[in-house]
Structures are given as C-alpha cells and as structure tokens.
Design an enzyme around this catalytic site. Sequence first.
Site, PDB file in Angstrom:
ATOM      1  N   THR A 152      -5.654  -6.318   6.033  1.00 23.41           N
ATOM      2  CA  THR A 152      -5.479  -7.807   6.044  1.00 23.41           C
ATOM      3  C   THR A 152      -4.380  -8.005   4.972  1.00 23.41           C
ATOM      4  O   THR A 152      -3.385  -8.923   5.260  1.00 23.41           O
ATOM      5  CB  THR A 152      -6.741  -8.538   5.345  1.00 23.41           C
ATOM      6  OG1 THR A 152      -7.728  -8.301   6.295  1.00 23.41           O
ATOM      7  CG2 THR A 152      -6.465 -10.039   5.315  1.00 23.41           C
TER       8      THR A 152
ATOM      9  N   MET B 268      -4.607 -14.391  -2.597  1.00 23.90           N
ATOM     10  CA  MET B 268      -5.056 -14.029  -1.407  1.00 23.90           C
ATOM     11  C   MET B 268      -6.518 -14.635  -1.218  1.00 23.90           C
ATOM     12  O   MET B 268      -6.837 -15.153  -0.258  1.00 23.90           O
ATOM     13  CB  MET B 268      -4.881 -12.807  -0.822  1.00 23.90           C
ATOM     14  CG  MET B 268      -3.687 -12.237  -0.513  1.00 23.90           C
ATOM     15  SD  MET B 268      -3.291 -10.566   0.170  1.00 23.90           S
ATOM     16  CE  MET B 268      -4.239 -10.627   1.649  1.00 23.90           C
TER      17      MET B 268
ATOM     18  N   ASP C 238      -5.858 -12.129  -5.972  1.00 25.42           N
ATOM     19  CA  ASP C 238      -6.454 -13.180  -6.530  1.00 25.42           C
ATOM     20  C   ASP C 238      -5.757 -14.568  -5.739  1.00 25.42           C
ATOM     21  O   ASP C 238      -6.755 -15.417  -5.398  1.00 25.42           O
ATOM     22  CB  ASP C 238      -6.314 -13.675  -7.887  1.00 25.42           C
ATOM     23  CG  ASP C 238      -7.485 -12.733  -8.974  1.00 25.42           C
ATOM     24  OD1 ASP C 238      -8.150 -12.033  -8.115  1.00 25.42           O
ATOM     25  OD2 ASP C 238      -7.159 -12.405  -9.950  1.00 25.42           O
TER      26      ASP C 238
ATOM     27  N   GLY D 211     -10.585  -5.712  -4.324  1.00 21.99           N
ATOM     28  CA  GLY D 211      -9.298  -5.350  -4.154  1.00 21.99           C
ATOM     29  C   GLY D 211      -8.717  -4.104  -5.308  1.00 21.99           C
ATOM     30  O   GLY D 211      -7.694  -4.521  -5.706  1.00 21.99           O
TER      31      GLY D 211
ATOM     32  N   VAL E 223       1.097 -12.358  -2.048  1.00 24.26           N
ATOM     33  CA  VAL E 223      -0.005 -11.210  -1.840  1.00 24.26           C
ATOM     34  C   VAL E 223      -0.965 -10.533  -2.807  1.00 24.26           C
ATOM     35  O   VAL E 223      -1.501  -9.537  -2.757  1.00 24.26           O
ATOM     36  CB  VAL E 223       0.549  -9.931  -0.949  1.00 24.26           C
ATOM     37  CG1 VAL E 223       1.299 -10.549   0.150  1.00 24.26           C
ATOM     38  CG2 VAL E 223       1.500  -9.188  -1.758  1.00 24.26           C
TER      39      VAL E 223
ATOM     40  N   LYS F 119     -11.739  -1.962   6.149  1.00 29.30           N
ATOM     41  CA  LYS F 119     -11.945  -1.950   4.611  1.00 29.30           C
ATOM     42  C   LYS F 119     -10.651  -1.380   3.784  1.00 29.30           C
ATOM     43  O   LYS F 119     -10.925  -0.669   2.671  1.00 29.30           O
ATOM     44  CB  LYS F 119     -13.044  -1.936   4.226  1.00 29.30           C
ATOM     45  CG  LYS F 119     -14.249  -2.475   4.921  1.00 29.30           C
ATOM     46  CD  LYS F 119     -14.168  -3.787   5.099  1.00 29.30           C
ATOM     47  CE  LYS F 119     -14.538  -4.632   3.668  1.00 29.30           C
ATOM     48  NZ  LYS F 119     -14.102  -6.033   3.811  1.00 29.30           N
ATOM     49  N   ALA F 120      -9.698  -1.092   4.587  1.00 27.66           N
ATOM     50  CA  ALA F 120      -8.548  -0.172   3.688  1.00 27.66           C
ATOM     51  C   ALA F 120      -7.263  -1.062   3.357  1.00 27.66           C
ATOM     52  O   ALA F 120      -6.438  -0.387   2.926  1.00 27.66           O
ATOM     53  CB  ALA F 120      -8.216   0.848   4.653  1.00 27.66           C
TER      54      ALA F 120
ATOM     55  N   HIS G  60      -8.001  -0.843  14.246  1.00 25.75           N
ATOM     56  CA  HIS G  60      -8.848   0.022  13.577  1.00 25.75           C
ATOM     57  C   HIS G  60      -9.110   1.397  14.506  1.00 25.75           C
ATOM     58  O   HIS G  60      -9.828   2.232  14.084  1.00 25.75           O
ATOM     59  CB  HIS G  60     -10.119  -0.637  13.171  1.00 25.75           C
ATOM     60  CG  HIS G  60     -10.098  -1.561  11.918  1.00 25.75           C
ATOM     61  ND1 HIS G  60      -9.036  -1.347  10.986  1.00 25.75           N
ATOM     62  CD2 HIS G  60     -10.751  -2.852  11.767  1.00 25.75           C
ATOM     63  CE1 HIS G  60      -9.399  -2.360  10.201  1.00 25.75           C
ATOM     64  NE2 HIS G  60     -10.541  -3.194  10.705  1.00 25.75           N
TER      65      HIS G  60
ATOM     66  N   SER H 179     -16.440  -0.562  -0.457  1.00 25.54           N
ATOM     67  CA  SER H 179     -16.136  -1.513   0.202  1.00 25.54           C
ATOM     68  C   SER H 179     -17.073  -1.815   1.260  1.00 25.54           C
ATOM     69  O   SER H 179     -17.363  -2.902   1.551  1.00 25.54           O
ATOM     70  CB  SER H 179     -14.691  -1.500   0.228  1.00 25.54           C
ATOM     71  OG  SER H 179     -14.119  -2.719   0.981  1.00 25.54           O
TER      72      SER H 179
END
Length: 280
Positions: free
Chosen positions: A49, A219, A217, A244, A214, A45-46, A107, A137
């Site tokens: 992606t 993405m 919104d 985000g 990128v 969650k960092a 990860h 997150s």
Amino acid sequence: MESLSRPTLFDFHGVCMTNYFTDNWENVQNFRARPDDIVLASYPKAGNTWVSYILDLLYFGQTSPERQGSVPLHERVPFLEIQMSGYPSGVDVLNELTSFPRIIKTHLPVQFLPKSFWEQNSKIIYVARNAKDSAVSYFHFDRMNKRFMEGKMVFGSWYEHVRGWWEKKQTCSNILYLFYEDLIEDTEQELVRICSFLGLSPTTELKKQVTEKVQFDNMKNNKMVNGSADEVFDLKISPFMRKGRVGDWNNHFTVQQDEQFNEDYKKKMKNTDLQFRTVL
C-alpha cells in the site's frame, strides 16, 4: 459482507491460496499486459500500500490532484487477482482503467505472474519485508505465527515468495527489488531509486510533497489510503495500517519463539544471498 479474515486455505499448484484469489484464475493468467504497466508485487503486509501510494503520487499527484481526495487507493491501484462476489474483479477494473500507466497490485508468487507481463517487459517493483515483522503484521491482520513458519498462509510461504522474486530479479532487468526496512530508514533515497528505475525526473517540490504525504502517520490518517474506504476489512479487529515500524516483532516474540524462528529461518534461507535487517 463476507469477512476476509477466515477464508478456507487450500493447496493450489503447491501454494496455499483462498478462492478470493483463484476464482478468476483463467482471466488473471490471460491478462493482457502493456509495456507501460507498472506491477507492484509483494507478500501480504510488506508495504504494498505504501509503495502504491508513492507511485500514484509520482504519476498522478500533480496531473489529477482531485483523485487524491475522492478515489480510494484500492481503486486507483487495482488488485489484479482479487475476485469477490458482488464486486468487479481486479481484471475487469484494470481493463476499464483509462489512466496511463496502470499501476497494478499483486501478491502472486513469481511463478504465478501472468506471462504477458514478461512478454511486454512491463516494469515490476517488488517490496520485501523481513520475516519477523511480516509474521507479526500478519498476526495482527490474521492472528497467527506457527502458520507463518509452516507457510500455511494465503499466497504461500514468505520464504519462497521473497526468494522466488529475488532469484528472478538476477536475470530480469525489469525488476526493482526494494526492502521495506530501507524505505523506513531513508524514504527519500528509495524514492530516488524508484524514479531512476521508472525513468521519472520529478521536481524537487514533487519529491518533497511525496515524501511528506507517504509518512506513515499521514497515510494512517488519510481515509483514501488507510483501508477505511474498503468494505472488505473489519478495522475494529485490527487497523489495516497498524504501526509501520521495523523491529516491532521484539514486542511480540518470546525468547523461545525467537530462537525457534531463527533456527527455522536459517534452514529455509541457507541457499540464498538474500539478506534482511530485522532492526534498524
């Protein structure tokens, strides 16, 4: 379909893990890296992606535009350590990739990265996000906060993860350490840093396209990127890509929780010069 939200956590060489990431351990550790591999490492969650998408666009956005609309990002950037029944393992997918360079998601804490990446001097980009937003997150992803402070999360303690990679970076020139907050604040500037590190000279037009695509919104609305093409996630519980933002923790922490968190944070981060911004 098994749900990824509640797998059993267990201690694995001093790090909390689940069987999804340890079942193929020997093959992961014996993975044969190549000098042109690019590893994208982060705590969950960092922003992994996000940077995966940036790299994919930089390398393949112009040469293979058809990939963008037809191949989900998790297939373009395979997850090294994942092994789930009924699916090919990350290692198998990577070994069959024909595109160069291979962009590889992980990860793993620094001490678990397969040694061939160090031997081949593969380029590694680490993305770190401040602890408070990471906890929030992760809370939406896995619904928790106390476990975060105790380090009882898959892939272990956030504190050890970000510090371990930071310390390794001090002696390894093949690691670029990025901060999620900097990416949010000035995507273009961080894009320049990424390109410089990778020895890329994209055209102004490509840089503009990448920066546009990128944006969060864009993405979030892109089915090939937002996780909706990945059957593993139950997006009804919480969207894979939520907000985000930097500082969203302010909407979730009570004053007391914030005080407890700050006290705990100071203890765990007192012996490092690694610093994070929790607001912009």
